[in-house]
Design a protein around this motif. Sequence first.
Motif, PDB file in Angstrom:
ATOM      1  N   TRP A 292       1.062  -1.129   0.116  1.00  0.00           N
ATOM      2  CA  TRP A 292       0.082  -0.136  -0.017  1.00  0.00           C
ATOM      3  C   TRP A 292       1.019   1.439   0.023  1.00  0.00           C
ATOM      4  N   LYS A 293       2.285   1.081   0.611  1.00  0.00           N
ATOM      5  CA  LYS A 293       2.978   2.170   0.613  1.00  0.00           C
ATOM      6  C   LYS A 293       3.260   2.777  -0.746  1.00  0.00           C
ATOM      7  N   VAL A 294       3.587   1.841  -1.652  1.00  0.00           N
ATOM      8  CA  VAL A 294       3.782   2.100  -3.084  1.00  0.00           C
ATOM      9  C   VAL A 294       2.601   2.601  -3.814  1.00  0.00           C
ATOM     10  N   THR A 295       1.600   1.996  -3.671  1.00  0.00           N
ATOM     11  CA  THR A 295       0.261   2.715  -4.096  1.00  0.00           C
ATOM     12  C   THR A 295       0.240   4.285  -3.879  1.00  0.00           C
ATOM     13  N   ILE A 296      -0.066   4.493  -2.435  1.00  0.00           N
ATOM     14  CA  ILE A 296       0.003   5.874  -1.921  1.00  0.00           C
ATOM     15  C   ILE A 296       0.679   6.717  -2.244  1.00  0.00           C
ATOM     16  N   VAL A 297       2.108   6.506  -2.330  1.00  0.00           N
ATOM     17  CA  VAL A 297       3.307   7.329  -2.675  1.00  0.00           C
ATOM     18  C   VAL A 297       2.983   7.700  -4.183  1.00  0.00           C
ATOM     19  N   TYR A 298       2.733   6.751  -5.010  1.00  0.00           N
ATOM     20  CA  TYR A 298       2.833   7.155  -6.413  1.00  0.00           C
ATOM     21  C   TYR A 298       1.418   7.832  -6.499  1.00  0.00           C
ATOM     22  N   ALA A 299       0.369   7.469  -5.912  1.00  0.00           N
ATOM     23  CA  ALA A 299      -0.697   8.561  -5.941  1.00  0.00           C
ATOM     24  C   ALA A 299      -0.715  10.071  -5.540  1.00  0.00           C
ATOM     25  N   LEU A 300      -0.032  10.063  -4.496  1.00  0.00           N
ATOM     26  CA  LEU A 300       0.424  11.337  -4.124  1.00  0.00           C
ATOM     27  C   LEU A 300       1.325  12.148  -5.048  1.00  0.00           C
ATOM     28  N   PHE A 301       2.223  11.475  -5.345  1.00  0.00           N
ATOM     29  CA  PHE A 301       2.979  12.147  -6.545  1.00  0.00           C
ATOM     30  C   PHE A 301       2.219  12.820  -7.614  1.00  0.00           C
ATOM     31  N   ALA A 302       1.390  11.892  -8.253  1.00  0.00           N
ATOM     32  CA  ALA A 302       0.464  12.242  -9.448  1.00  0.00           C
ATOM     33  C   ALA A 302      -0.233  13.269  -8.960  1.00  0.00           C
ATOM     34  N   LEU A 303      -1.050  13.262  -7.710  1.00  0.00           N
ATOM     35  CA  LEU A 303      -1.727  14.284  -7.232  1.00  0.00           C
ATOM     36  C   LEU A 303      -1.174  15.729  -6.887  1.00  0.00           C
ATOM     37  N   VAL A 304       0.062  15.588  -6.511  1.00  0.00           N
ATOM     38  CA  VAL A 304       0.867  16.781  -6.193  1.00  0.00           C
ATOM     39  C   VAL A 304       1.244  17.612  -7.443  1.00  0.00           C
ATOM     40  N   LEU A 305       1.533  16.795  -8.595  1.00  0.00           N
ATOM     41  CA  LEU A 305       1.927  17.204  -9.715  1.00  0.00           C
ATOM     42  C   LEU A 305       0.909  17.968 -10.703  1.00  0.00           C
ATOM     43  N   LEU A 306      -0.466  17.040 -10.640  1.00  0.00           N
ATOM     44  CA  LEU A 306      -1.702  17.629 -11.222  1.00  0.00           C
ATOM     45  C   LEU A 306      -2.116  19.107 -10.460  1.00  0.00           C
ATOM     46  N   ILE A 307      -2.569  18.859  -9.271  1.00  0.00           N
ATOM     47  CA  ILE A 307      -2.941  19.961  -8.423  1.00  0.00           C
ATOM     48  C   ILE A 307      -2.212  21.182  -8.438  1.00  0.00           C
ATOM     49  N   SER A 308      -0.807  21.021  -8.490  1.00  0.00           N
ATOM     50  CA  SER A 308       0.156  22.062  -8.482  1.00  0.00           C
ATOM     51  C   SER A 308      -0.016  22.864  -9.888  1.00  0.00           C
ATOM     52  N   GLN A 309      -0.237  21.950 -11.011  1.00  0.00           N
ATOM     53  CA  GLN A 309      -0.387  22.434 -12.376  1.00  0.00           C
ATOM     54  C   GLN A 309      -1.634  23.084 -12.563  1.00  0.00           C
ATOM     55  N   PHE A 310      -2.917  22.448 -12.340  1.00  0.00           N
ATOM     56  CA  PHE A 310      -4.102  22.794 -12.609  1.00  0.00           C
ATOM     57  C   PHE A 310      -4.715  23.736 -11.503  1.00  0.00           C
ATOM     58  N   GLY A 311      -4.263  23.483 -10.398  1.00  0.00           N
ATOM     59  CA  GLY A 311      -4.924  24.219  -9.027  1.00  0.00           C
ATOM     60  C   GLY A 311      -3.915  25.603  -8.940  1.00  0.00           C
ATOM     61  N   PHE A 312      -2.729  25.474  -8.913  1.00  0.00           N
ATOM     62  CA  PHE A 312      -1.931  26.730  -8.672  1.00  0.00           C
ATOM     63  C   PHE A 312      -1.008  27.157  -9.588  1.00  0.00           C
ATOM     64  N   LYS A 313      -1.245  26.604 -10.923  1.00  0.00           N
ATOM     65  CA  LYS A 313      -0.623  27.131 -11.993  1.00  0.00           C
ATOM     66  C   LYS A 313       0.883  26.934 -11.926  1.00  0.00           C
ATOM     67  N   LYS A 314       1.367  26.051 -11.215  1.00  0.00           N
ATOM     68  CA  LYS A 314       2.718  25.920 -10.955  1.00  0.00           C
ATOM     69  C   LYS A 314       3.223  24.456 -11.615  1.00  0.00           C
ATOM     70  N   LEU A 315       4.223  24.465 -12.158  1.00  0.00           N
ATOM     71  CA  LEU A 315       4.994  23.042 -12.535  1.00  0.00           C
ATOM     72  C   LEU A 315       6.109  22.741 -12.135  1.00  0.00           C
ATOM     73  N   LEU A 316       5.707  21.704 -11.159  1.00  0.00           N
ATOM     74  CA  LEU A 316       6.843  21.280 -10.269  1.00  0.00           C
ATOM     75  C   LEU A 316       8.053  20.580 -10.956  1.00  0.00           C
ATOM     76  N   ILE A 317       7.606  19.939 -12.243  1.00  0.00           N
ATOM     77  CA  ILE A 317       8.772  19.410 -13.029  1.00  0.00           C
ATOM     78  C   ILE A 317       9.661  20.593 -13.258  1.00  0.00           C
ATOM     79  N   GLN A 318       9.104  21.696 -13.690  1.00  0.00           N
ATOM     80  CA  GLN A 318      10.106  22.654 -14.244  1.00  0.00           C
ATOM     81  C   GLN A 318      10.744  23.346 -12.935  1.00  0.00           C
ATOM     82  N   LYS A 319      10.143  23.156 -11.857  1.00  0.00           N
ATOM     83  CA  LYS A 319      10.912  23.764 -10.683  1.00  0.00           C
ATOM     84  C   LYS A 319      11.958  22.891 -10.222  1.00  0.00           C
ATOM     85  N   LEU A 320      11.840  21.591 -10.540  1.00  0.00           N
ATOM     86  CA  LEU A 320      12.858  20.647 -10.104  1.00  0.00           C
ATOM     87  C   LEU A 320      13.998  20.573 -11.019  1.00  0.00           C
TER      88      LEU A 320
END
Length: 190
Positions: A76-104
Amino acid sequence: MKQLLEFIPLILFFVVYKLAGIREAAVTLIIATIIQMIILKIKYGKIGQQQLVMGVAVVFFGTLTAYFNELEFLKWKVTIVYALFALVLLISQFGFKKLLIQKLLGKEISLPEAVWVKLNVGWAIFFIICMLVNIVISQFFSDDIWVDFKTFGILTMTIVASLITGIYIYRYLPKENHSVTTQDDLQNKK
């Protein structure tokens, strides 16, 4: 060196799981992850956010796995962590207009905005695929197959995704103009 250091706890987990079992492998994973974090802090002066999230998740779910002697917690750790990573990328992009990949990666490479947008979504999709594949393998296959997948399958998927990313961004990287002076050029200047 840093990338190799990140895989050592996983390899140790794999070896100990095959030799001794779930509980011993989970304890090994926890100890190796803590040592890894200490080494990262000493050698690089800081621990990246992604590594910190992974480290905390490993210690938490690894402790549950060791205590209950049940691999489900790490699955479940694997499932939860990958879900969190996907959510953070998508929420930052579509919710906050920030591209985390670009920041990294933006400090190392310069790409057009549209490329960063596609990369951000692409990596979010990659994490969702990893999450879904992990669910299928963890629920419908044996623990041994899941451990093999966790150790080598996700690593292979990550390498392939990184290669695809590299191929995709290559055409957008700035081209350096190097003029090569040939023997003919030298003769023409005379």
